[in-house]
Design a protein around this motif. Structure first.
Motif, PDB file in Angstrom:
ATOM      1  N   THR A   1       0.887  -1.114  -0.105  1.00 19.49           N
ATOM      2  CA  THR A   1      -0.177   0.013   0.046  1.00 19.49           C
ATOM      3  C   THR A   1       0.960   1.103   0.258  1.00 19.49           C
ATOM      4  N   ASP A   2       0.306   1.751  -0.821  1.00 23.07           N
ATOM      5  CA  ASP A   2       1.071   3.768  -0.700  1.00 23.07           C
ATOM      6  C   ASP A   2       0.415   4.594   0.359  1.00 23.07           C
ATOM      7  N   ILE A   3       1.959   4.309   1.196  1.00 31.99           N
ATOM      8  CA  ILE A   3       1.820   5.282   2.739  1.00 31.99           C
ATOM      9  C   ILE A   3       2.605   6.596   2.405  1.00 31.99           C
ATOM     10  N   THR A   4       2.052   7.281   3.644  1.00 30.97           N
ATOM     11  CA  THR A   4       2.828   8.518   4.085  1.00 30.97           C
ATOM     12  C   THR A   4       2.712   8.612   5.696  1.00 30.97           C
ATOM     13  N   VAL A   5       3.791   8.571   6.258  1.00 27.72           N
ATOM     14  CA  VAL A   5       4.324   7.866   7.513  1.00 27.72           C
ATOM     15  C   VAL A   5       4.672   9.623   8.148  1.00 27.72           C
ATOM     16  N   PHE A   6       4.211   9.857   9.412  1.00 30.15           N
ATOM     17  CA  PHE A   6       4.598  10.677  10.361  1.00 30.15           C
ATOM     18  C   PHE A   6       5.462  10.209  11.737  1.00 30.15           C
ATOM     19  N   GLY A   7       6.462  10.345  12.300  1.00 26.46           N
ATOM     20  CA  GLY A   7       6.741   9.593  13.435  1.00 26.46           C
ATOM     21  C   GLY A   7       8.121  10.428  14.145  1.00 26.46           C
ATOM     22  N   THR A   8       8.435   9.593  15.325  1.00 25.86           N
ATOM     23  CA  THR A   8       9.396  10.729  15.509  1.00 25.86           C
ATOM     24  C   THR A   8      10.930   9.835  15.106  1.00 25.86           C
ATOM     25  N   PHE A   9      11.900  10.130  14.704  1.00 22.58           N
ATOM     26  CA  PHE A   9      13.261   8.923  14.093  1.00 22.58           C
ATOM     27  C   PHE A   9      14.394   8.619  15.856  1.00 22.58           C
ATOM     28  N   ASN A  10      13.904   7.659  15.814  1.00 20.62           N
ATOM     29  CA  ASN A  10      14.503   7.044  16.951  1.00 20.62           C
ATOM     30  C   ASN A  10      15.877   6.142  17.204  1.00 20.62           C
ATOM     31  N   THR A  11      16.564   4.905  17.243  1.00 23.02           N
ATOM     32  CA  THR A  11      17.683   4.443  17.310  1.00 23.02           C
ATOM     33  C   THR A  11      16.930   2.998  18.048  1.00 23.02           C
ATOM     34  N   TYR A  12      17.985   1.397  18.031  1.00 22.93           N
ATOM     35  CA  TYR A  12      17.233   0.217  18.913  1.00 22.93           C
ATOM     36  C   TYR A  12      17.979  -0.164  18.373  1.00 22.93           C
ATOM     37  N   LYS A  13      18.913  -1.036  19.719  1.00 21.24           N
ATOM     38  CA  LYS A  13      19.640  -1.856  19.246  1.00 21.24           C
ATOM     39  C   LYS A  13      19.698  -3.537  18.952  1.00 21.24           C
ATOM     40  N   GLU A  14      19.817  -4.279  18.796  1.00 27.15           N
ATOM     41  CA  GLU A  14      19.163  -5.875  19.134  1.00 27.15           C
ATOM     42  C   GLU A  14      20.215  -6.367  18.363  1.00 27.15           C
ATOM     43  N   GLY A  15      20.771  -7.077  19.508  1.00 24.68           N
ATOM     44  CA  GLY A  15      22.069  -7.529  19.514  1.00 24.68           C
ATOM     45  C   GLY A  15      23.526  -6.489  18.980  1.00 24.68           C
ATOM     46  N   GLU A  16      24.462  -6.523  17.935  1.00 23.60           N
ATOM     47  CA  GLU A  16      25.147  -5.920  17.723  1.00 23.60           C
ATOM     48  C   GLU A  16      25.280  -4.426  17.086  1.00 23.60           C
ATOM     49  N   TYR A  17      23.759  -4.881  16.648  1.00 20.02           N
ATOM     50  CA  TYR A  17      23.639  -3.993  15.780  1.00 20.02           C
ATOM     51  C   TYR A  17      22.922  -3.451  16.016  1.00 20.02           C
ATOM     52  N   THR A  18      22.678  -1.579  15.172  1.00 18.67           N
ATOM     53  CA  THR A  18      21.857  -0.122  15.617  1.00 18.67           C
ATOM     54  C   THR A  18      20.986   0.126  14.267  1.00 18.67           C
ATOM     55  N   TYR A  19      19.441  -0.437  14.809  1.00 12.72           N
ATOM     56  CA  TYR A  19      18.803   0.340  13.645  1.00 12.72           C
ATOM     57  C   TYR A  19      17.862   1.435  13.874  1.00 12.72           C
ATOM     58  N   CYS A  20      17.466   1.770  12.436  1.00 11.72           N
ATOM     59  CA  CYS A  20      16.292   3.423  13.257  1.00 11.72           C
ATOM     60  C   CYS A  20      14.933   2.866  12.608  1.00 11.72           C
ATOM     61  N   GLN A  21      14.686   3.494  13.138  1.00 12.22           N
ATOM     62  CA  GLN A  21      12.919   3.726  13.177  1.00 12.22           C
ATOM     63  C   GLN A  21      12.957   4.548  12.972  1.00 12.22           C
ATOM     64  N   LEU A  22      11.446   4.697  13.254  1.00 13.80           N
ATOM     65  CA  LEU A  22      10.040   5.751  13.052  1.00 13.80           C
ATOM     66  C   LEU A  22       9.217   4.847  14.335  1.00 13.80           C
ATOM     67  N   LYS A  23       8.903   6.018  15.918  1.00  9.60           N
ATOM     68  CA  LYS A  23       8.511   5.443  16.117  1.00  9.60           C
ATOM     69  C   LYS A  23       7.276   6.029  16.941  1.00  9.60           C
ATOM     70  N   ASN A  24       5.615   5.999  17.697  1.00  8.09           N
ATOM     71  CA  ASN A  24       5.251   6.490  17.723  1.00  8.09           C
ATOM     72  C   ASN A  24       3.989   7.126  16.233  1.00  8.09           C
ATOM     73  N   ALA A  25       4.017   6.515  15.348  1.00 10.14           N
ATOM     74  CA  ALA A  25       4.185   6.760  14.387  1.00 10.14           C
ATOM     75  C   ALA A  25       2.616   6.990  13.810  1.00 10.14           C
ATOM     76  N   VAL A  26       2.463   7.472  13.136  1.00 13.54           N
ATOM     77  CA  VAL A  26       1.221   7.924  12.854  1.00 13.54           C
ATOM     78  C   VAL A  26       0.927   7.164  10.856  1.00 13.54           C
ATOM     79  N   ILE A  27      -0.226   6.910  10.439  1.00 10.79           N
ATOM     80  CA  ILE A  27      -0.012   6.813   8.662  1.00 10.79           C
ATOM     81  C   ILE A  27      -0.983   8.132   8.041  1.00 10.79           C
ATOM     82  N   GLU A  28      -0.817   8.578   7.656  1.00 10.44           N
ATOM     83  CA  GLU A  28      -1.862  10.410   6.883  1.00 10.44           C
ATOM     84  C   GLU A  28      -2.709  10.159   5.936  1.00 10.44           C
ATOM     85  N   ALA A  29      -3.315  10.643   5.955  1.00 10.76           N
ATOM     86  CA  ALA A  29      -4.365  10.175   5.078  1.00 10.76           C
ATOM     87  C   ALA A  29      -3.804  10.873   3.690  1.00 10.76           C
TER      88      ALA A  29
END
Length: 171
Positions: free
Chosen positions: A143-171
């Motif tokens: 699905t084509d989406i537009t996402v709005f959220g707060t940029f954050n990072t987190y670790k799983e094992g030795e790797y760091t990942y980027c994500q938008l948290k508390n995100a919402v999909i805008e109409a």
């Protein structure tokens, strides 16, 4: 005659390219810029332009203003900005981001991950950022989406990942 014209054209292009590639002097006297120099310069310009465009757009709609609005950028600039976000995530932590693309889903580590995938103009270099929705109601994959959220990072094992948290999909 055609070979002579082609040679003259080639020489003129070489001279133009050589003169365009010269930048400011650095301590060693070299006049070339690195890829990082160009990306940093473009990013600074992009952030200023994005903020201005975002402010104008958001004054006319009910959408929240984003610190980084990828929906307002060309495909080349989106690619550069997402590259910066992934390679230098500490510069973006806590900033709000708006992006649009295709909804994607991946399973791993007994968990489901959701991402917004952005394709460049030639659709050869897809990039994406994971997101976690506030309401947990994810659309169908593709699905084509537009996402709005707060940029954050987190670790799983030795790797760091980027994500938008508390995100919402805008109409």
């Amino acid at each position: 005659m055609k070979k002579a014209a082609a040679m003259i054209l080639l020489m003129a292009m070489t001279i133009l390219l050589a003169s365009c590639s010269q930048g400011a002097d650095n301590k060693t006297g070299s006049k070339t810029k690195t890829v990082d120099d160009v990306l940093q310069q473009q990013t600074a310009t992009t952030v200023e332009a994005t903020t201005s465009a975002s402010t104008v757009k958001n004054n006319n709609t009910n959408k929240k203003q984003a610190d980084v609005d990828l929906t307002e950028l060309s495909s080349t600039m989106v690619y550069s900005e997402v590259y910066n976000m992934v390679s230098k995530p500490d510069d973006y932590i806590g900033k709000t981001v708006r992006m649009n693309g295709a909804m994607a889903m991946s399973k791993g580590n007994n968990q489901v991950y959701y991402a917004c995938i952005i394709k460049d103009a030639t659709a050869c270099c897809s990039q994406g950022i994971e997101f976690v929705l506030k309401d947990g109601s994810y659309p169908a994959e593709g699905t084509d989406i537009t996402v709005f959220g707060t940029f954050n990072t987190y670790k799983e094992g030795e790797y760091t990942y980027c994500q938008l948290k508390n995100a919402v999909i805008e109409a």
